[in-house]
Design an enzyme around this catalytic site. Sequence first.
Site, PDB file in Angstrom:
ATOM      1  N   GLU A   1      15.303  -6.571  -3.305  1.00 54.21           N
ATOM      2  CA  GLU A   1      14.357  -7.268  -4.141  1.00 54.21           C
ATOM      3  C   GLU A   1      14.482  -7.255  -5.604  1.00 54.21           C
ATOM      4  OE1 GLU A   1      13.520  -9.980  -2.230  1.00 54.21           O
ATOM      5  OE2 GLU A   1      11.815  -9.813  -3.578  1.00 54.21           O
TER       6      GLU A   1
ATOM      7  N   GLY B   1       0.965  -1.229  -0.032  1.00 53.40           N
ATOM      8  CA  GLY B   1      -0.078   0.022  -0.003  1.00 53.40           C
ATOM      9  C   GLY B   1       0.873   1.120   0.006  1.00 53.40           C
ATOM     10  N   TYR B   2       1.500   1.748  -1.134  1.00 51.10           N
ATOM     11  CA  TYR B   2       2.088   2.858  -1.386  1.00 51.10           C
ATOM     12  C   TYR B   2       1.410   3.943  -2.050  1.00 51.10           C
ATOM     13  CZ  TYR B   2       6.441   0.013  -0.327  1.00 51.10           C
ATOM     14  OH  TYR B   2       7.301  -0.479   0.316  1.00 51.10           O
TER      15      TYR B   2
ATOM     16  N   SER C   1      -2.138  -4.043  -6.078  1.00 51.01           N
ATOM     17  CA  SER C   1      -2.341  -5.345  -6.502  1.00 51.01           C
ATOM     18  C   SER C   1      -2.602  -6.218  -5.728  1.00 51.01           C
ATOM     19  CB  SER C   1      -1.111  -5.542  -7.299  1.00 51.01           C
ATOM     20  OG  SER C   1      -0.467  -4.563  -8.154  1.00 51.01           O
TER      21      SER C   1
HETATM   22  C1  LIG Z   1       0.000  -2.897 -12.939  1.00 44.38           C
HETATM   23  C2  LIG Z   1       0.238  -1.894 -11.710  1.00 44.38           C
HETATM   24  C3  LIG Z   1       0.458  -2.200 -10.561  1.00 44.38           C
HETATM   25  C4  LIG Z   1       0.469  -1.724  -9.501  1.00 44.38           C
HETATM   26  N1  LIG Z   1       0.404  -2.166  -8.232  1.00 44.38           N
HETATM   27  C5  LIG Z   1       0.710  -1.199  -6.935  1.00 44.38           C
HETATM   28  C6  LIG Z   1       0.773  -1.891  -6.060  1.00 44.38           C
HETATM   29  O1  LIG Z   1       0.747  -3.085  -5.689  1.00 44.38           O
HETATM   30  N2  LIG Z   1       0.987  -1.194  -4.593  1.00 44.38           N
HETATM   31  C7  LIG Z   1       1.329   0.361  -5.129  1.00 44.38           C
HETATM   32  O2  LIG Z   1       1.440   0.968  -4.060  1.00 44.38           O
HETATM   33  N3  LIG Z   1       1.045   0.934  -6.147  1.00 44.38           N
HETATM   34  C8  LIG Z   1       0.980   0.047  -7.388  1.00 44.38           C
HETATM   35  N4  LIG Z   1       0.929   0.648  -8.599  1.00 44.38           N
HETATM   36  C9  LIG Z   1       0.981   1.975  -8.722  1.00 44.38           C
HETATM   37  C10 LIG Z   1       2.188   2.435  -9.365  1.00 44.38           C
HETATM   38  O3  LIG Z   1       3.412   2.528  -8.503  1.00 44.38           O
HETATM   39  C11 LIG Z   1       2.114   3.862  -9.888  1.00 44.38           C
HETATM   40  O4  LIG Z   1       1.314   3.734 -11.020  1.00 44.38           O
HETATM   41  C12 LIG Z   1       3.268   4.733 -10.274  1.00 44.38           C
HETATM   42  O5  LIG Z   1       4.202   4.766  -9.326  1.00 44.38           O
HETATM   43  C13 LIG Z   1       3.329   6.012 -10.974  1.00 44.38           C
HETATM   44  O6  LIG Z   1       2.209   6.859 -10.485  1.00 44.38           O
HETATM   45  P1  LIG Z   1       1.021   7.270 -11.289  1.00 44.38           P
HETATM   46  O7  LIG Z   1       0.046   6.337 -11.858  1.00 44.38           O
HETATM   47  O8  LIG Z   1       0.268   8.212  -9.987  1.00 44.38           O
HETATM   48  O9  LIG Z   1       1.394   8.307 -12.177  1.00 44.38           O
HETATM   49  P2  LIG Z   1       2.256   9.618 -11.901  1.00 44.38           P
HETATM   50  O10 LIG Z   1       3.056   9.734 -10.940  1.00 44.38           O
HETATM   51  O11 LIG Z   1       1.055  11.075 -11.986  1.00 44.38           O
HETATM   52  O12 LIG Z   1       2.818  10.258 -13.428  1.00 44.38           O
HETATM   53  C14 LIG Z   1       2.284  10.221 -14.481  1.00 44.38           C
HETATM   54  C15 LIG Z   1       3.236  10.308 -15.845  1.00 44.38           C
HETATM   55  O13 LIG Z   1       4.303  11.171 -15.656  1.00 44.38           O
HETATM   56  C16 LIG Z   1       5.545  10.917 -15.489  1.00 44.38           C
HETATM   57  N5  LIG Z   1       6.463  11.728 -14.515  1.00 44.38           N
HETATM   58  C17 LIG Z   1       5.981  11.767 -13.223  1.00 44.38           C
HETATM   59  N6  LIG Z   1       6.913  12.523 -12.689  1.00 44.38           N
HETATM   60  C18 LIG Z   1       7.854  12.915 -13.592  1.00 44.38           C
HETATM   61  C19 LIG Z   1       8.999  13.656 -13.768  1.00 44.38           C
HETATM   62  N7  LIG Z   1       9.502  14.275 -12.605  1.00 44.38           N
HETATM   63  N8  LIG Z   1       9.736  13.952 -14.889  1.00 44.38           N
HETATM   64  C20 LIG Z   1       9.085  13.150 -15.949  1.00 44.38           C
HETATM   65  N9  LIG Z   1       7.884  12.556 -15.967  1.00 44.38           N
HETATM   66  C21 LIG Z   1       7.360  12.339 -14.791  1.00 44.38           C
HETATM   67  C22 LIG Z   1       5.223   9.461 -15.152  1.00 44.38           C
HETATM   68  O14 LIG Z   1       6.340   8.570 -15.364  1.00 44.38           O
HETATM   69  C23 LIG Z   1       4.054   9.086 -15.754  1.00 44.38           C
HETATM   70  O15 LIG Z   1       4.341   8.902 -17.381  1.00 44.38           O
HETATM   71  C24 LIG Z   1       0.717  -0.233  -9.839  1.00 44.38           C
HETATM   72  C25 LIG Z   1       0.474   0.257 -10.984  1.00 44.38           C
HETATM   73  C26 LIG Z   1       0.126  -0.358 -12.190  1.00 44.38           C
HETATM   74  C27 LIG Z   1      -0.026  -0.131 -13.242  1.00 44.38           C
END
Ligand SMILES: Cc1cc2nc3c(=O)[nH]c(=O)nc-3n(C[C@H](O)[C@H](O)[C@H](O)COP(=O)(O)OP(=O)(O)OC[C@H]3O[C@@H](n4cnc5c(N)ncnc54)[C@H](O)[C@@H]3O)c2cc1C
Lengths: 308, 372
Positions: free
Chosen positions: B239, B123-124, B157
Site C-alpha cells: 500500500e 487499531g495498531y 484515525s
Molecule cells: C495524525 C496521526 C494519525 C495516526 N493514525 C493512526 C491510526 O489510524 N492507527 C494507529 O494504530 N496509529 C495511528 N497513529 C499513531 C502513530 O502510528 C504513532 O504515533 C507512531 O507510530 C509513533 O508512536 P508514538 O506516538 O507512541 O511515539 P514513540 O514511539 O513514543 O516515539 C517518540 C519519539 O521517539 C522516536 N523514536 C522512537 N524509537 C526510536 C529509536 N529507536 N531511535 C530513535 N528515535 C526513536 C520517534 O521517532 C518519536 O520521535 C497516528 C498518529 C498520528 C500523529
Amino acid sequence: MDFELSSTQRALLEALDTLLDRHAGTERSRELAELGAYDRELEAALREGGFEELFGAEEAGPLDATLAVERIAMRLGAVTPVPRMLVLPALGLEPPEGPVVLAVAGDPGPIRYGAQATRMLLADGPRCVLAELDPDTAEPVPSAYGYPLARPVSRKSRELGPGTAAAMMNWWRVGVSAEAVGMMRQAMDIAVTYAKDRKVFGRALGSFQALQHRLAELSVAVEGARWLVYEAAFSGARAESAAVAAAHTMAALGRVTRETHQIMGAVGLTTEHDLHLWTLRMQTLRTELGGRRGHDRAVVAARWGRAS
Amino acid sequence: MDFGFTREEEAFRAEVLEFLTEFRGMNGYFHRGTDTAYGVRQVYRALGERGWLSLSWPEEFGGGGLSPAYEFILWDELAYARAARPPMGPGLVAKALMSHGTDEQRNRFLAGLRRGRINFCLGYSEPDAGSDLASVRTRARRDGRKYVVDGAKCWTSNAHWSDYIWLLCRTGAQDSRSRGLSVLIVPLDTPGVSVSPIPTLDGGRLNEVRFDGVRVPAANRVGAQDQGWQVVSSALAVERHVQFPPKRLRRDLHDVLAALEDAGVAGDPVVRRRMGQLAVRVTEVEALGLALLGEVISGAPSAVPAAYHKLAGTTLAQDIAHAGLEFGAQQALAVGTDTEFLWRQTILETIGGGTSEVMRGLIARQEFGLRA
Ligand SMILES: Cc1cc2nc3c(=O)[nH]c(=O)nc-3n(C[C@H](O)[C@H](O)[C@H](O)COP(=O)(O)OP(=O)(O)OC[C@H]3O[C@@H](n4cnc5c(N)ncnc54)[C@H](O)[C@@H]3O)c2cc1C
C-alpha cells in the site's frame, strides 16, 4: 565580565515566580485562552510588585526587566509584558492600565490582544504614534495560537518625537525574543523530561543517540538565543544587537517547535497535552516585526546601512 | 527505463479529473469542516461505484486487474484536489484478506470494500506501543469459538465513523513481542467497544478505542493465531505507493505561493529563492514517488524506497508550510487560511504512519546493513 545572576536578580525572579504561581501557569492560561481574555489581575499584581518599574529602577535596569519578560512568557502569563516593561519605559512613558499592543504602520496584522487593548504604540516612519483604541470596533480574527488575535482600530492618537520608532522597534525585538527564549526553554524542558521517562524498545527514549544529539543541538541554539538576548538588553538594545538576537532567536524557534513535537510523538500533538500551549504561542511571536525576514533585514541595515 | 505513464494511464487520469469536478472544494483530504466524515464516505462510494477502489485487485476478486500505476494516479489527483486520502479498507485490509484471509472472510468483506460501503480504521498503536509496535498489550483471550478482547488503542484515525477496526492484539505470552500477535476484525458496534475523541492541534481528532470484555468470533481472525505480525507487515508493503501522494506537496506549494502573492511578498528575492528551492524538492519527492511506484509494480517491493519517499515528502510538507508562516507575516496566523492550517497539520505528518526516526532507522538497517 560576570555571567551569573546577581543576588538581587535571583531574589527578583523568585518573587516573580511566587506571583506567577498564583496568576499564571497552564491551567489559568487554558481558562483565559478559552475566553480569549487578557489577565488584568496579573497585570495589577505585576504593577503592585514593582515589576513594571524595573527598567528604570536604580538597583535594577533593562536586563532585569528582560529577565522578567522571559519568565512571564515561560509561565504563560496572559499579559503584554514587552510594551509594558520594556518599550514604554524605554520611551520614558508610564504604562497605562489595561493591555497595550505594538504595531508597525502598514502591517495588516492581526495582533495579539488586539481586541482587548485600549492603547497601541505604532511605529510610523521615524516616529511612534500612541493611539487610543476602541475595543468595540476591533476586528477579531479567529486564533488557534493561544493568544486572542485582532486587527485594532485607533481613535485618537498622539505623535511622539523623532527617533522614537527606532527605540521602540529595537526594544520590541529584544522583548519578543526574550518571550521566545522563555517559551523555548520550557518546551525543551518538557521534551527532555519526556525523553527520560518514556520507554520504547525496553529503554528510555533519551538513550537513543539520534535523539540525544538533536536535543543537544537544540540546546546550543536556545542557549545562544538566551545570551544574545541578555547581551542586547544589557547593551541598551542597540539596533544591531537587538536585530541579531531576534534573527537568531526566531530561527531557533522554528527548530525547537518542530523537534520538541517530533520527540514527543503523537501525545504531544494532542490538545490534552501541554506542549502546544507553548509551541503554538511561539508562532505568534515568530510573525511579529516582519518575522525572520524582517529581523535579517534589520541586521543588514544596522551593520551595513539601509539598502536603497 | 521509462518515466512516463502509458496512454491508457493518462486517459484514466483525465477521467479522474473529470470525476473530481463534482467534489472540488470539499477538503476531505484533511477532514476539515463539519460534514467531512459524511463527505468522505460519499467520495468513497462514488469511487466504489466506478470500480476505482479495486483498480489493482485481481479480477478473481472482482477487481480491475490493472497496474498499481492506476491507483497511484487516482490518489495523487485526489490529493491535489484535497478530496480524500486512500481508505484503509479497500487498500490494506482487502489486500491482506486476499493473501491471508479465508474464503468466508473474502466473501463477507471484499464486495462491500470494493463498493466503498464499509469503512475500516487501523487499531495498531497504544499508549505504550507506537514505534515499538511489538509491545502491543491489548489482549485477546480465546474462549471457545470466540476471543475476548480487553485493552485500549489510541491515535486511531477515523474510528468515530468507521464500521470495523483492524485490530492488532496479543494472543501470545505478555513478553512474546512480535511472535505473539494476531489480527482480528472487530465491528465497532460490538458491545464493550467504546470510541472517544482525542483532539489534536490541527483542530482534527484522533480516537481512543477501548475494549472491555469484547467478544469477537474466532472466524474474524485474519491469518493464523500469533502470526499477526506477518499479516500486518505484508499488508503495509503493498500500500505504500498511495499512502503519501506527492501531488499533495505540489498543491501545498501552489497554495502557499498564492497566499504570499496575496500578501504582496511573492516578488521579494528572498522569498523567490526559497520558493525555488522548495519547488526543486517537490520535484525530487515526485521522482522518489515514481521510483517507489516502480518498486510496487515490480511485485517485490522493499521498504527502503517507501521510507525515502515518506521521509523526504513529510519533511518537505513541513518546510513548505513553514515558509508560508515565515513569509506570510502576521496574516498567516488567521485561522481558516490554508497556510495557517498547513502549518499545524504538517506537524502531524512526520509522526503518523511511522515516524521520521523509524524511517531513518529502516534505511540505515535495510539499505546499508548498519546495526546497533
Ligand atoms: C495524525 C496521526 C494519525 C495516526 N493514525 C493512526 C491510526 O489510524 N492507527 C494507529 O494504530 N496509529 C495511528 N497513529 C499513531 C502513530 O502510528 C504513532 O504515533 C507512531 O507510530 C509513533 O508512536 P508514538 O506516538 O507512541 O511515539 P514513540 O514511539 O513514543 O516515539 C517518540 C519519539 O521517539 C522516536 N523514536 C522512537 N524509537 C526510536 C529509536 N529507536 N531511535 C530513535 N528515535 C526513536 C520517534 O521517532 C518519536 O520521535 C497516528 C498518529 C498520528 C500523529
